[in-house]
Design an enzyme around this catalytic site. Structure first.
Site, PDB file in Angstrom:
ATOM      1  N   ARG A   1     -15.814   8.721  54.114  1.00  0.00           N
ATOM      2  CA  ARG A   1     -15.551  10.097  54.522  1.00  0.00           C
ATOM      3  C   ARG A   1     -14.393  10.094  55.512  1.00  0.00           C
ATOM      4  O   ARG A   1     -14.358   9.276  56.442  1.00  0.00           O
ATOM      5  CB  ARG A   1     -16.786  10.747  55.160  1.00  0.00           C
ATOM      6  CG  ARG A   1     -17.893  11.081  54.173  1.00  0.00           C
ATOM      7  CD  ARG A   1     -17.472  12.132  53.172  1.00  0.00           C
ATOM      8  NE  ARG A   1     -18.526  12.514  52.237  1.00  0.00           N
ATOM      9  CZ  ARG A   1     -18.724  11.945  51.063  1.00  0.00           C
ATOM     10  NH1 ARG A   1     -17.954  10.919  50.686  1.00  0.00           N
ATOM     11  NH2 ARG A   1     -19.682  12.370  50.257  1.00  0.00           N
TER      12      ARG A   1
ATOM     13  N   GLU B   1      -9.117  18.758  51.142  1.00  0.00           N
ATOM     14  CA  GLU B   1      -8.972  18.388  49.740  1.00  0.00           C
ATOM     15  C   GLU B   1      -8.988  19.658  48.883  1.00  0.00           C
ATOM     16  O   GLU B   1      -9.840  20.521  49.108  1.00  0.00           O
ATOM     17  CB  GLU B   1     -10.099  17.448  49.305  1.00  0.00           C
ATOM     18  CG  GLU B   1     -10.099  16.110  50.028  1.00  0.00           C
ATOM     19  CD  GLU B   1     -11.211  15.168  49.580  1.00  0.00           C
ATOM     20  OE1 GLU B   1     -11.960  15.533  48.637  1.00  0.00           O
ATOM     21  OE2 GLU B   1     -11.344  14.094  50.164  1.00  0.00           O
TER      22      GLU B   1
ATOM     23  N   HIS C   1      -9.689  11.289  45.843  1.00  0.00           N
ATOM     24  CA  HIS C   1     -11.155  11.275  45.942  1.00  0.00           C
ATOM     25  C   HIS C   1     -11.791  11.043  44.569  1.00  0.00           C
ATOM     26  O   HIS C   1     -12.589  11.845  44.087  1.00  0.00           O
ATOM     27  CB  HIS C   1     -11.684  12.579  46.552  1.00  0.00           C
ATOM     28  CG  HIS C   1     -13.032  12.400  47.200  1.00  0.00           C
ATOM     29  ND1 HIS C   1     -13.507  13.229  48.186  1.00  0.00           N
ATOM     30  CD2 HIS C   1     -14.005  11.471  46.998  1.00  0.00           C
ATOM     31  CE1 HIS C   1     -14.716  12.842  48.555  1.00  0.00           C
ATOM     32  NE2 HIS C   1     -15.029  11.768  47.848  1.00  0.00           N
TER      33      HIS C   1
END
Length: 318
Positions: free
Chosen positions: A237, A266, A285
């Site tokens: 994270r 994001e 991601h």
């Protein structure tokens, strides 16, 4: 029919990764591929939905959004943990939040893709080859005999540790509750402190859950302890590592580089430094974005919706 929105289906695979026939006669499913940055626009698009399905933390569901969705009764998130969902606000409004389980070892594998890509400068060499640039312009960093430092030694961290051993690396690990016995069981040595791990490692990889204890765990002071030849990997994270401190360390060459799969915003803004820093290998991601995980996620989504429609919600979070 009950309306259901599936958000952020970037790859347009939500309907093909699972058999939706068990709910098709009761639920009208609307799939959205594009990401909604604006909360008002999102609320308008799904205002009539009783069920919403979200992919991990791509779209946060905060109190303000729940308040815009009076018809929402079921929120299904892929994964069994989602820090971007305000569970308390959902509960206050009588909204059931359910999770799903995935599959595969995508994040473990991507961690090693980033490590190897940085160590062997694969992007630079591939770009040079494709563009007719210099033949063999870099010297790769060896992994054999080097130290891999793991911040966190849970399921993913343990798998990363075992692969490090296969590369002939010395593996050390640290987290606030890690014991020497647990570290040894994964083939790692327990570092005496976070500081010792950072200072002595050639590769530092983050595998911690984001919490009040881990937010900002790696800041300017901690980055300053790392070797100038060391690489930092974060597939966990983003807020665990201080963004501004990391950008400064990379720009000033105080660490050799970073492999990043997670970001505080994001999708990453077009002008974000992580898109252009030459010593960053970044991916959007995709650690969990594998066929095994997606099939597990969407099968779980269908099962959660079916359980809700039958009056017995399953995998309830919070």
């Amino acid at each position: 029919m009950i309306r259901c929105a599936v958000l952020d289906d970037y790859q347009q695979v939500a309907m093909s990764m699972a058999d939706w026939s068990s709910v098709a006669d009761r639920v009208q499913i609307d799939v959205f591929q594009r990401h909604f940055d604006d909360e008002a626009a999102l609320a308008a698009a799904i205002a009539d939905c009783e069920i919403v399905v979200i992919m991990r933390e791509r779209t946060p569901f905060r109190r303000s959004l729940f308040e815009r969705l009076p018809r929402l009764k079921l929120l299904v998130t892929t994964g069994m943990r989602n820090a971007s969902v305000d569970l308390a606000a959902a509960s206050e409004r009588g909204i059931v939040v359910c999770g799903t389980r995935g599959g595969g070892e995508g994040t473990t594998e991507l961690t090693w893709a980033l490590i190897l890509g940085l160590a062997r400068k694969l992007v630079q060499e591939n770009e040079a080859l494709r563009g007719g640039g210099p033949w063999q312009q870099s010297i790769g960093a060896d992994l054999t005999g080097k130290r891999l430092g793991l911040l966190g030694l849970g399921h993913i961290g343990g798998n990363v540790a075992r692969i490090g051993q296969a590369f002939g690396m010395e593996v050390s690990a640290w987290s606030q509750n890690l014991t020497a016995d647990k570290a040894e069981a994964a083939g790692a040595r327990l570092a005496a402190s976070k500081e010792e791990l950072l200072a002595g490692s050639d590769i530092v990889s983050v595998h911690l859950v984001l919490s009040d204890r881990t937010r900002g765990l790696i800041g300017a002071r901690e980055l300053g302890l790392m070797k100038p030849t060391a690489y930092l990997i974060n597939t966990s994270r983003a807020p665990i590592v201080d963004r501004d401190a990391l950008i400064a360390a990379l720009r000033e060459g105080r660490i050799a580089g970073a492999g990043l799969d997670v970001f505080e915003t994001e999708p990453l803004p077009a002008d974000d430094p992580f898109r252009s820093l030459p010593n960053v290998l970044a991916t959007p991601h995709i650690g969990y974005v594998t066929e095994a995980a997606y099939r597990g996620f969407f099968r779980g989504v269908v099962a959660d919706i079916e359980a809700y429609l039958n009056g017995s919600p399953a995998n309830v979070l919070g």
